[in-house]
Structure formats: C-alpha cells, structure tokens
Design a protein around this motif. Structure first.
Motif, short mmCIF file in Angstrom:
data_model
loop_
_atom_site.label_atom_id
_atom_site.label_comp_id
_atom_site.label_asym_id
_atom_site.label_seq_id
_atom_site.Cartn_x
_atom_site.Cartn_y
_atom_site.Cartn_z
N ASN A 123 3.46 -7.46 10.87
CA ASN A 123 2.09 -7.20 10.41
C ASN A 123 2.00 -7.22 8.88
OD1 ASN A 123 3.27 -4.77 9.75
ND2 ASN A 123 2.21 -3.59 11.34
N GLN A 124 3.14 -7.48 8.22
CA GLN A 124 3.16 -7.64 6.77
C GLN A 124 4.09 -8.81 6.45
OE1 GLN A 124 3.95 -3.97 4.44
NE2 GLN A 124 3.98 -2.92 6.41
N GLU A 125 3.64 -9.72 5.63
CA GLU A 125 4.50 -10.84 5.23
C GLU A 125 5.14 -10.58 3.88
OE1 GLU A 125 2.60 -14.62 5.52
OE2 GLU A 125 2.80 -14.63 7.72
N ASP A 126 6.23 -11.29 3.66
CA ASP A 126 6.95 -11.27 2.38
C ASP A 126 7.44 -9.88 1.99
OD1 ASP A 126 6.56 -14.02 2.15
OD2 ASP A 126 4.64 -13.77 1.14
N VAL A 127 7.85 -9.09 2.98
CA VAL A 127 8.46 -7.80 2.68
C VAL A 127 9.90 -8.01 2.22
CG1 VAL A 127 7.02 -6.61 4.37
CG2 VAL A 127 9.29 -7.45 5.05
N ILE A 160 10.35 -1.59 13.01
CA ILE A 160 9.97 -2.90 12.50
C ILE A 160 8.58 -2.84 11.87
CG2 ILE A 160 11.37 -4.16 14.18
CD1 ILE A 160 8.77 -4.79 15.72
N HIS A 161 8.25 -3.92 11.16
CA HIS A 161 6.93 -4.03 10.53
C HIS A 161 5.93 -4.58 11.55
CE1 HIS A 161 8.35 -3.23 6.41
NE2 HIS A 161 9.39 -3.98 6.70
N GLN A 162 5.61 -3.78 12.55
CA GLN A 162 4.62 -4.14 13.55
C GLN A 162 4.34 -2.91 14.41
OE1 GLN A 162 1.91 -5.41 14.64
NE2 GLN A 162 2.68 -7.52 14.37
N ASP A 163 3.13 -2.84 14.95
CA ASP A 163 2.76 -1.72 15.82
C ASP A 163 3.28 -2.00 17.23
OD1 ASP A 163 1.46 -0.25 13.83
OD2 ASP A 163 -0.39 -1.41 14.10
N ALA A 164 4.60 -1.96 17.34
CA ALA A 164 5.30 -2.29 18.58
C ALA A 164 6.26 -1.16 18.94
CB ALA A 164 6.08 -3.60 18.43
#
Length: 238
Positions: A123-127, A160-164
C-alpha cells in the motif's frame, strides 16, 4: 458472499528440472487472464527445489514477498547483506520497496526444499527495503487459527506494508474454527496445505485454493487432519 474456487490440478505448472513450481495465479510462462490475482494477493507459488539448486541473484521492486518453508533448508542472500537459512517452522518477509537483489538456494545437496512463495502488492511504494524472518514455533495453537502476519510491527508474526493478515491453522479431524474479517471490505483466500476441509459449505482438498469476498466471517471444519493458510487482503485491482 462471493467465492472463487481454484482446484489444485488447475494451477499452472512449470518443470525446470531443478525446480518444480505450481502457480495459483499467473506467473512467468503461465498466463490466465482470469487468474491474475486475488485482490492484493498477486503470487502464490508452490515450489520444490532440487538439492544444491536454486534461484540466482535477481531483483524485486515494490512488492511484499513472503516465504513459508514446508520442508528442507533454504539459504537466502540479499543486497542488504543478509545471509540466512529458513526452514520449516519459519516465516520470511521482504519489503522490496525501492529495490532489492537476492538469491535463494537449497542449502542441502542430498534432499529437496519445499516452500510457498507469496507476493502481495504494497500500500506504499518506494519504501526502504527490509528483511525479517521469525520462528512460529511459539505461536502455534492446535485446532484454531493463529496469526503469522499483519500490517502492524507490534502484532504477532511478521509485518508488511499492506492491510493484510495471514493465519495458519493446524486441525484434527472433526474440529471447527471461525475466522472473523479484520478489516471491512477485505477478502480471504484460503489455501489447504494438507488434508481435507469444508469452508462455508465448500469442500476442499490438499492444495485447493478458495477465495471469499463480501463476508464478515468464515467457518472451517476439518474433514481430516488438516493444515490451512488464510490470507486476508484488500480487494484492490491492478
């Protein structure tokens, strides 16, 4: 409730000699426009790597990559300087972000390594790229789902960078459990690792996949001793 059923024998298949891989969703030379993803879940590969063989150095970018070993020892090396071995009972996660290069090899020359490789859109790019691995030995519970992944670094499991949210369940025949959706609008993709189960009335067998959307909870009944991976993800479209 809306559902999608992917029987084990309908998956894509690749035999590279050193690698046997079964693809639930389109991957590499396997392409099916109706099986590109399930929401944010993009890749679910069931890999089997011959002794001493593996994936040479290759790049990833802007993807959350999760590995769940089933058998054997998988050696990981990456451009961040990590050199580790993951084995059954571990979970590994990488946030590829701005870019990462890594390799994965079967550490043993005399036996195979088997693992699931899972990709989730972030849900976020280029982290900033990130690596982590944990043992889930102390998290395991019998006959109920236990969390192994979430969006929150302070929660149980990896993040992780996602609502999962990912949960595993190890069930004895006849046992039942209910899973409640963590975030409204998310869907759940259930993957039967071993055994036979019934989820919301749908009978499932080893390596079957079953996606459910527009639900608040699901109920699983183990028709035999069974192991199931639940992957709750946002229902995004790419």
């Amino acid at each position: 409730m809306k559902t999608v059923l992917h029987k084990a024998d309908t998956r894509g298949y690749a035999n590279h000699g050193w690698l046997l891989s079964r693809h639930t969703f389109s991957f590499a030379n396997y392409f099916d426009p109706t099986r590109m993803q399930f929401g944010a879940l993009r890749v679910l590969n069931d890999d089997q790597v011959a002794g001493g063989q593996g994936f040479g150095s290759h790049p990833h970018q802007n993807m959350e990559i999760i590995s769940i070993p089933l058998e054997g020892d998988l050696e990981h090396k990456d451009s961040m300087g990590n050199v580790t071995v993951i084995k059954e009972g571990d979970v590994q996660v990488m946030s590829a972000g701005t870019g990462i290069i890594h390799s994965e090899y079967n550490k043993n020359k005399d036996k195979e390594v088997k693992f699931f490789q899972i990709w989730v859109f972030p849900n976020q790019e280029d982290v900033k790229p990130r690596y982590d691995q944990i043992s889930i030995a102390d998290l395991k519970k019998k006959n109920q789902f236990y969390q192994i992944l979430s969006p929150n670094p302070d929660d149980q499991g990896v993040w992780i960078h996602q609502d999962a949210w990912f949960h595993l369940g190890d069930f004895e025949a006849g046992k039942q459990d209910t899973y409640t959706i963590k975030k409204a609008g998310n869907g759940v993709y259930a993957f039967v690792i071993e055994g036979d189960v019934t989820i919301n009335g749908q009978a499932l067998n080893r390596r079957d996949g079953f996606g459910l959307t527009d639900i608040e909870q699901l109920t699983i009944t183990a028709d035999s001793d069974a192991r199931v991976l639940l992957m709750e993800v946002p229902m995004i479209e790419e």
